[in-house]
Scaffold this active site. Structure first.
Site, PDB file in Angstrom:
ATOM      1  CB  THR A   1      -0.875  -0.058   1.295  1.00 56.45           C
ATOM      2  OG1 THR A   1      -1.723  -1.201   1.241  1.00 56.45           O
ATOM      3  CG2 THR A   1      -1.741   1.165   1.489  1.00 56.45           C
TER       4      THR A   1
ATOM      5  CB  THR B   1      -3.789  -0.473  -1.142  1.00 55.88           C
ATOM      6  OG1 THR B   1      -3.140  -1.723  -0.977  1.00 55.88           O
ATOM      7  CG2 THR B   1      -5.286  -0.667  -1.041  1.00 55.88           C
TER       8      THR B   1
ATOM      9  CG  ASN C   1      -4.395  -6.728  -0.199  1.00 53.13           C
ATOM     10  OD1 ASN C   1      -3.993  -6.211   0.839  1.00 53.13           O
ATOM     11  ND2 ASN C   1      -4.978  -7.909  -0.204  1.00 53.13           N
TER      12      ASN C   1
ATOM     13  CG  ASP D   1      -7.896  -6.157   2.592  1.00 54.80           C
ATOM     14  OD1 ASP D   1      -7.072  -6.927   3.107  1.00 54.80           O
ATOM     15  OD2 ASP D   1      -7.615  -4.991   2.259  1.00 54.80           O
TER      16      ASP D   1
ATOM     17  CB  SER E   1      -9.496  -0.546   4.253  1.00 50.71           C
ATOM     18  OG  SER E   1      -8.225   0.036   4.134  1.00 50.71           O
TER      19      SER E   1
HETATM   20  N1  GLY Z   1      -5.390  -3.718   1.527  1.00 53.25           N
HETATM   21  C1  GLY Z   1      -4.911  -3.191   2.728  1.00 53.25           C
HETATM   22  C2  GLY Z   1      -5.915  -2.385   3.459  1.00 53.25           C
HETATM   23  O1  GLY Z   1      -6.789  -1.811   2.844  1.00 53.25           O
HETATM   24  O2  GLY Z   1      -5.876  -2.326   4.652  1.00 53.25           O
END
Ligand code: GLY
Length: 563
Positions: free
Chosen positions: A373, A391, A393, A415, A444
């Protein structure tokens, strides 16, 4: 920023205006200069290029977001999404533009399980099933159209140029590319774009991406339509389907950003504006700072200061994501979780000199450990602010590029709590609030934040999966203590996430005495060899007029500048 604080700040600067003769203060209430900190020097420079062209912080945010898509595709990009926290100085409006990805309509949780019914990490991390419908382009277009001053053709121009001309990726990019090469190799278009004869490129490689330049040109010319509709949308959907995924044209056509009220609360005379759901970050941050608000941390020795901070982390992480999900679909007890009454109750269980074993607290939650991210921070000459965390991810997202597009897709489906009631591949215990459902946004940890005091204002954030929230907490506490961005981003970090019941610490986060004292209190301290995060912070002191910007020295190409 709330109106109340804005008025206080404006009064402060008028009263102190005579002293604000430092080089950077040009007119009351305005910095006169701009500060940008991002994970890549080319992205920071691109942001200043847009400001020089007459853009504001929001145009610059579009530019930096797009440039990072080009130069740091392992962390974020137009195949992913993000949370854009904005403060508009003219009317003191704070807003969070939620460009988080959504689950496609055809989502089917069973498809992520193996023959034994266990979560299949390969499906939730790699390839077409892992990808949610991207929100990044919709976010950039929305911000340009609703908050910017320049056309997209201007704010996207630097990213288009860098993609076309190419640049030399840094060691972090190359290391992360090598770590994902096995997956990238599975998909021919990505292999052709990112690998050299099927292997990860070495230092000195020039990465040119004309397909991404063309995709950004489509967006510059046609806005949302250039990506979510028409020929380009067909290309994306066909590519994902051919690889075995289930996107549809309706998924892309139906994607919308959401403007959300950020989460805002006060901590010992400071006002914090931060991410609201679908991030769990702001809620956990509010819980931790509410717990800590009753301690005058400056009065304690360093071990007790760490002790109270860790106990606040432990309690907030127990709650984190327990109740949280997509705010458009899930009813959440946000007022209760972020209220002082609740914090008082949590604080009452903290002992003065003793660690609380996590096993003695009710509930169970293991956090997600994603580390890729990116975050950037901007304050412009008029006092507009943008804190953006975005991000794909995991490094290089799902590892797949649809031919002719120039970008990796995200693996944000991971997620979600893909298997209800059981820890997923990362150890996240899921529940229905974060179940993968058509059109829902996955929970997130991204926590872009503004810290606002009577004189000083900061924009702060970082990548780092579940550690984002504790890093932002420590950054905010350092900022409040008077530290400058360069000190804040360089400071060693520690982290506690309820389970496992250990304090993780970066090298040299604690002295030998502190570690001994913490162990005597009952803590297990795990000082590892690795560091984490890539925090990028800007600040403005309204009293002196000084601005500062700093990029995390843990990154290789980060850059913070004031101009
Ligand atoms: N994909 C990481 C977050 O959104 O926390």
């Amino acid at each position: 920023m709330s109106k109340r604080y804005f008025v206080l700040l404006a009064l402060g600067i008028v009263a102190l205006g005579v002293h604000a003769g430092a080089a950077h203060a040009q007119s009351p209430g305005k910095p006169g200069h701009a500060a940008i900190a991002s994970a890549h020097k080319l992205a920071t420079a691109a942001g200043f290029e847009t400001l020089a062209a007459g853009g504001n912080a929001f145009d610059a945010a579009v530019t930096v977001a797009a440039a990072l898509s080009v130069v740091e595709p392992q962390s974020s990009g137009i195949g992913g999404g993000g949370l854009f926290l904005l403060h508009r100085a003219a009317d003191a409006r704070d807003v969070m533009v939620d460009a988080r990805e959504t689950a496609p309509a055809a989502v089917d949780a069973k498809k992520y399980l193996d023959a034994k019914g266990d979560l299949d990490q390969d499906k939730s991390w790699n390839g077409p099933l892992a990808a949610a419908i991207p929100g990044e382009v919709a976010g950039m277009v929305w911000i340009s159209q609703h908050y910017g001053k320049l056309p997209l053709s201007t704010s996207l121009a630097p990213a288009i140029r860098i993609a076309r001309d190419g640049f030399q990726p840094d060691s972090r990019f190359l290391r992360e590319l090598a770590s994902r090469a096995d997956v990238i190799r599975r998909y021919p278009a990505g292999a052709a774009l990112l690998l050299e004869n099927g292997t990860a490129p070495k230092a000195g490689w020039t990465f040119k991406n004309p397909d991404l330049a063309h995709t950004l040109e489509l967006v510059a010319a046609n806005g949302d339509d250039g990506f979510y509709r028409g020929e380009f949308a067909h290309r994306l959907v066909d590519g994902v389907k051919a690889a075995g995924g289930g996107w549809s044209l309706q998924d892309l056509d139906g994607y919308r950003v959401k403007e959300r009220e950020p989460l805002a609360f006060d901590y010992r005379g400071w006002h914090i504006v931060t991410a609201s759901p679908p991030s769990s970050g702001g809620i956990a941050l509010a819980e931790m700072l509410n717990i800590l608000s009753a301690y005058d941390l400056a009065k304690y020795d360093s071990t007790h200061r760490i002790h109270f901070i860790v106990e606040a982390m432990r309690r907030a992480y127990r709650d984190r994501a327990e109740y949280l999900g997509d705010p458009d679909y899930v009813k959440m007890p946000i007022e209760r979780l972020t209220g002082m009454k609740y914090a008082d109750k949590l604080r009452a269980s903290i002992q003065a000199d003793k660690a609380t074993p996590s096993s003695s607290l009710p509930g169970y939650l293991n956090p997600h450990e994603s580390t890729h991210t990116t975050h950037f921070s901007i304050i412009d000459a008029d006092g507009n602010m943008a804190g953006v965390t975005q991000t794909v991810n995991l490094p290089f997202g799902n590892g797949m590029v649809v031919a002719g597009t120039g970008f990796v897709l995200n693996n944000e489906m991971d997620d979600f709590a893909l298997k209800a009631g059981a820890p997923n591949a990362f150890g996240l215990v899921g529940n229905d609030a974060n179940a993968p459902k058509a059109g829902h946004r996955p929970l997130s940890s991204m926590t872009p934040s503004f810290v606002i005091g009577a004189d000083r204002v900061g924009v702060i954030g970082t990548p780092g999966g579940s550690r984002i929230i504790t890093m932002v907490l420590e950054g905010i506490l350092s900022f409040i203590d008077g530290e400058l961005p360069a000190q804040i981003v360089a400071k060693p970090r520690f982290h506690h996430q309820y389970l496992p019941d250990v304090i993780s610490a970066e090298p040299h986060a604690f002295s030998a005495d502190e570690t001994r004292s913490l162990e005597k209190m009952g803590y297990v301290v795990n000082e590892g060899e690795r560091t984490w995060g890539f925090m990028n912070v800007v600040s403005w002191d309204r009293k002196t007029g000084e601005m500062h910007a700093a990029a995390d020295p843990r990154g290789t190409s980060g850059s913070g500048e004031v101009k």
